[in-house]
Every structure is written in C-alpha cells, then in structure tokens.
Motif scaffolding. Sequence first.
Motif, PDB file in Angstrom:
ATOM      1  N   ALA A  37       0.839  -1.119  -0.216  1.00 24.40           N
ATOM      2  CA  ALA A  37       0.135   0.143   0.065  1.00 24.40           C
ATOM      3  C   ALA A  37       0.789   1.311  -0.091  1.00 24.40           C
ATOM      4  N   THR A  38       0.526   2.284  -0.958  1.00 22.84           N
ATOM      5  CA  THR A  38       1.301   3.507  -0.980  1.00 22.84           C
ATOM      6  C   THR A  38       0.456   4.512  -0.931  1.00 22.84           C
ATOM      7  N   TYR A  39       0.583   5.365   0.091  1.00 22.65           N
ATOM      8  CA  TYR A  39      -0.171   6.784   0.040  1.00 22.65           C
ATOM      9  C   TYR A  39       0.305   7.651  -1.181  1.00 22.65           C
ATOM     10  N   LEU A  40      -0.604   8.018  -1.954  1.00 24.17           N
ATOM     11  CA  LEU A  40      -0.246   9.082  -3.054  1.00 24.17           C
ATOM     12  C   LEU A  40      -0.401  10.448  -2.757  1.00 24.17           C
ATOM     13  N   ARG A  41      -1.682  10.739  -2.155  1.00 23.93           N
ATOM     14  CA  ARG A  41      -1.842  12.113  -1.877  1.00 23.93           C
ATOM     15  C   ARG A  41      -2.986  12.110  -1.107  1.00 23.93           C
ATOM     16  N   ARG A  42      -3.513  13.489  -0.545  1.00 26.04           N
ATOM     17  CA  ARG A  42      -4.570  13.948  -0.125  1.00 26.04           C
ATOM     18  C   ARG A  42      -5.474  14.659  -1.052  1.00 26.04           C
ATOM     19  N   GLY A  43      -6.431  14.271  -1.390  1.00 31.87           N
ATOM     20  CA  GLY A  43      -7.347  14.867  -2.596  1.00 31.87           C
ATOM     21  C   GLY A  43      -8.702  14.688  -2.108  1.00 31.87           C
ATOM     22  N   SER A  44      -9.532  15.000  -3.257  1.00 35.57           N
ATOM     23  CA  SER A  44     -11.065  15.198  -3.086  1.00 35.57           C
ATOM     24  C   SER A  44     -11.780  14.286  -4.034  1.00 35.57           C
ATOM     25  N   ASP A  45     -13.035  13.626  -3.641  1.00 40.05           N
ATOM     26  CA  ASP A  45     -13.851  12.967  -4.321  1.00 40.05           C
ATOM     27  C   ASP A  45     -15.185  13.380  -4.088  1.00 40.05           C
ATOM     28  N   ASP A  46     -15.541  14.308  -5.085  1.00 40.23           N
ATOM     29  CA  ASP A  46     -16.946  14.890  -5.136  1.00 40.23           C
ATOM     30  C   ASP A  46     -16.929  15.939  -4.110  1.00 40.23           C
ATOM     31  N   GLY A  47     -15.831  16.366  -3.836  1.00 36.40           N
ATOM     32  CA  GLY A  47     -15.865  17.583  -2.707  1.00 36.40           C
ATOM     33  C   GLY A  47     -15.473  16.938  -1.333  1.00 36.40           C
ATOM     34  N   THR A  48     -15.525  15.641  -1.312  1.00 36.66           N
ATOM     35  CA  THR A  48     -15.016  14.979   0.309  1.00 36.66           C
ATOM     36  C   THR A  48     -13.506  14.932   0.304  1.00 36.66           C
ATOM     37  N   ASP A  49     -13.058  15.388   1.357  1.00 35.28           N
ATOM     38  CA  ASP A  49     -11.518  15.389   1.606  1.00 35.28           C
ATOM     39  C   ASP A  49     -11.244  13.828   1.958  1.00 35.28           C
ATOM     40  N   ALA A  50     -10.343  13.539   1.105  1.00 40.82           N
ATOM     41  CA  ALA A  50     -10.143  11.830   1.004  1.00 40.82           C
ATOM     42  C   ALA A  50      -8.455  11.682   1.167  1.00 40.82           C
ATOM     43  N   HIS A  51      -8.300  10.525   1.534  1.00 43.54           N
ATOM     44  CA  HIS A  51      -6.953  10.005   1.345  1.00 43.54           C
ATOM     45  C   HIS A  51      -6.722   9.172   0.018  1.00 43.54           C
ATOM     46  N   VAL A  52      -5.634   9.230  -0.642  1.00 45.02           N
ATOM     47  CA  VAL A  52      -5.866   8.456  -2.089  1.00 45.02           C
ATOM     48  C   VAL A  52      -4.532   7.249  -1.738  1.00 45.02           C
ATOM     49  N   VAL A  53      -4.804   6.018  -1.976  1.00 42.53           N
ATOM     50  CA  VAL A  53      -3.999   5.270  -1.607  1.00 42.53           C
ATOM     51  C   VAL A  53      -3.895   4.109  -2.864  1.00 42.53           C
ATOM     52  N   GLU A  54      -2.721   3.705  -2.995  1.00 44.08           N
ATOM     53  CA  GLU A  54      -2.509   2.636  -4.246  1.00 44.08           C
ATOM     54  C   GLU A  54      -2.336   1.297  -3.783  1.00 44.08           C
ATOM     55  N   VAL A  55      -2.845   0.233  -3.957  1.00 42.72           N
ATOM     56  CA  VAL A  55      -2.696  -0.862  -3.427  1.00 42.72           C
ATOM     57  C   VAL A  55      -2.209  -1.895  -4.807  1.00 42.72           C
ATOM     58  N   ARG A  56      -1.002  -2.453  -4.485  1.00 37.66           N
ATOM     59  CA  ARG A  56      -0.378  -3.315  -5.665  1.00 37.66           C
ATOM     60  C   ARG A  56      -0.042  -4.601  -5.249  1.00 37.66           C
ATOM     61  N   PRO A  57      -0.306  -5.672  -6.023  1.00 39.80           N
ATOM     62  CA  PRO A  57       0.235  -7.013  -5.594  1.00 39.80           C
ATOM     63  C   PRO A  57       2.075  -6.820  -5.703  1.00 39.80           C
ATOM     64  N   ASP A  58       2.378  -7.651  -4.829  1.00 40.48           N
ATOM     65  CA  ASP A  58       3.984  -7.842  -4.526  1.00 40.48           C
ATOM     66  C   ASP A  58       4.731  -8.756  -5.590  1.00 40.48           C
ATOM     67  N   ASP A  59       3.672  -9.510  -6.190  1.00 42.87           N
ATOM     68  CA  ASP A  59       4.104 -10.315  -7.435  1.00 42.87           C
ATOM     69  C   ASP A  59       4.594  -9.456  -8.641  1.00 42.87           C
ATOM     70  N   PRO A  60       5.685  -9.097  -9.158  1.00 47.67           N
ATOM     71  CA  PRO A  60       5.924  -8.310 -10.213  1.00 47.67           C
ATOM     72  C   PRO A  60       5.353  -8.606 -11.352  1.00 47.67           C
ATOM     73  N   SER A  61       4.789 -10.227 -11.525  1.00 47.77           N
ATOM     74  CA  SER A  61       4.203 -10.347 -13.049  1.00 47.77           C
ATOM     75  C   SER A  61       2.744 -10.052 -12.787  1.00 47.77           C
ATOM     76  N   ALA A  62       2.174  -9.591 -11.874  1.00 50.40           N
ATOM     77  CA  ALA A  62       0.837  -9.300 -11.642  1.00 50.40           C
ATOM     78  C   ALA A  62       0.342  -7.888 -12.370  1.00 50.40           C
ATOM     79  N   THR A  63      -0.700  -7.829 -13.038  1.00 50.51           N
ATOM     80  CA  THR A  63      -1.042  -6.733 -13.740  1.00 50.51           C
ATOM     81  C   THR A  63      -2.123  -5.769 -13.049  1.00 50.51           C
ATOM     82  N   THR A  64      -2.697  -6.314 -12.009  1.00 50.04           N
ATOM     83  CA  THR A  64      -3.884  -5.479 -11.232  1.00 50.04           C
ATOM     84  C   THR A  64      -3.459  -4.708 -10.230  1.00 50.04           C
ATOM     85  N   THR A  65      -3.886  -3.454 -10.524  1.00 53.03           N
ATOM     86  CA  THR A  65      -3.666  -2.355  -9.368  1.00 53.03           C
ATOM     87  C   THR A  65      -4.944  -1.631  -9.058  1.00 53.03           C
ATOM     88  N   ALA A  66      -4.863  -1.195  -7.934  1.00 57.02           N
ATOM     89  CA  ALA A  66      -6.103  -0.713  -7.386  1.00 57.02           C
ATOM     90  C   ALA A  66      -6.014   0.903  -6.858  1.00 57.02           C
TER      91      ALA A  66
END
Length: 349
Positions: A150-179
């Motif tokens: 999990a990587t903290y990206l920034r503090r931003g806004s979602d439709d005006g709501t103050d939000a933390h934005v976090v990227e979640v990525r598999p540790d497997d280097p061959s995996a292609t899915t990120t969230a």
Amino acid sequence: MRPTLGEWRRLALLVVAVVALVAVAGAATTGTDDGQPSGESVLNDTRDRYAAADTVVVTANVTVDNGSANRTSTVEFAAAGNRSRTVVAGQNVTYRTGVNETVAWYVGPNRSVAVERGAAGRVAGVEPVGNASSTLDPTNRSADEANLSATYLRRGSDDGTDAHVVEVRPDDPSATTTATVWVAVDDSRLLRVETEDGTNTTVIDYRETRFNASVHDSTFDPPGDRLSVASVERYDAFGAAQTNTSLDLPRLDAEFRNATVLTRAAGTNVAQRYRDDGDDVTVVSTTADREFDRSGENATRVTVDGHEANVTTVRDAAVVYWEDDGVTTAVVVEGSEDRAVSLARRLDG
C-alpha cells in the motif's frame, strides 16, 4: 456488452469484497516524511471502521470499461452479523442474493432457488453466500496471504469530500492488477475504488454508506413472490428432527451434529449432519426435485440397501443418491466415491 450471470455476480462481490484490500496490515508499505499517514494506516482505519459496525448499508455504481465498450450497474448491499443481501441492477436485468441464519437464496430473471446453509446446498448446485461479517471484516486474512503493498499517494477530493488516496499493488512483479482507493478523511469510509487489470478498468463509486443503520430482519428473507420458504427449523437431536417431519429419516451410526428441516411448496428437504472418522457427512432426504448431478454423465451405478443408486463427484464432494417412493436420499462427504458408498451402506432405515 451484456454481462453474463457470472459477471453480474462478480460486480456484486466487488462492492463488498474490495474491503479486503484493507487486510494489508504488516505488508510492505510506502509512507511519507511530511506527516501524512502511510497507506497501511489508512486502510487499517477503514478495516476497523467496517468491522466495528453492527450493520453496514451500501449503495454503489459499478462501471466496467474494456476500452471499446462499458457497462454500469447499481449495487445495493446490506449486512448485519452473519446476514447479508445484495441487489445488482442494470440493463433491465436485476439479480438478488442473500443469506440469513438458515437459508441462502438467489433470484434472477430465469432462475430462483433457496437452500439451507451447508453442504447440502453446495451439492445441489448453489454455493451458499459467505458470512457477511467475514466479508466486511477481513482481519482473518494475514498479510502474507494478501501479498499486497500500500502506497500513500496524496490527499485529494472525491466529489468535494476530503479523501486519502492510496494505491494497492500486488507484490508479485508479474501481476497486472492495481487498485487506487479513495478513503474519506473524516470517517474512514470507502468513497471510490478504481482497478485496472490490463484489460478492464473497473470503477466503484460508493454513493452512500451507512453504519449502524436500522435494517429490518425481513431484508434478508427471500422475496415471497419468487420463492416460497414455509419454514426452516434446526434440531440438535435426531429424535427431534424425526418427530417434526413426515419423512421417514435414515440414520447414520456416527456422531449426530444437527439437522435442518426446510419446508417449501415444492416439497420437504431434511439435511442431517454427522461427524464420522474426521469427516463431515450430510444425509439428505427430500421430496423436492433436487439435481445432485446435473449432467448424469459421470455417475456410476451402485447398489445401496437393495436400491439402484448413483455415485458421482460434484465439486469437492462425493455424492451417492437414489429415489424410493417419491423420496430422494443422498449421502454427501468430502472424500472419495468409495467412502460415500461405504457410508450410504451404513444407513439404518
């Protein structure tokens, strides 16, 4: 692009199962040096927020885009303890599924079914819905099982709501899915999730999330206009189960655990559960039309107490079943077909 039944179910699961992203406690994380929280701590707070709630009610829009076409559905989810209900609606098609203490049910455009929770329902071709609490509280999953960073990206806004934005990525280097996950700063609820797998981009917008809202018990019952479940009773003794059904129940010379008697307009279904030599065994007696082996192609003919029976494997369970005088009897065990036949031949009655 019309979704298949399996795709609709996956859309529904996405809305609630994405909370499992917060089960990365102790996994690799990337924090910041300017006083901002780490991605791990943000997701931990979200996990705790959902796990602590007595009830959770969610309405979300789910959009899936493959680059050439997209579809959007609305998902409504409610959970209270071990009960849950999910409704997926889109493109003039609606699917509903739910579970309460005794029954798991599904209602679609062309098929509706309700089964008692447990092995008998699984063998009949309906996978019981999981425990709602475990879905919302993924703390039983270890960080090693999650294998996420999990990587903290920034503090931003979602439709005006103050939000933390976090990227979640598999540790497997061959995996292609990120969230990428947007979490409300004020109360740690999920606001938005975007996932990419190299082919599809899926966006979940959580339009409304209510914690500890009043949810009526009837919310988790099958819709009466599509499914008729007259009664479901559970008994802790064989004698009590036999007394409360008109069926002549067979008995296994093993440790009796419990029995469920489900009465519907379509017939009566009794599922007895035993423990024998470390195996969980289910003995089903039913007057309803049950499909223990839909194809019939892989069944082997055997003889059980003078009855011509079939033995087959359905998913991870071996099943022996036969019909006599309008009653179908089945013995189900997560073992070999020989083991199932041996158990069936030990039935008394």
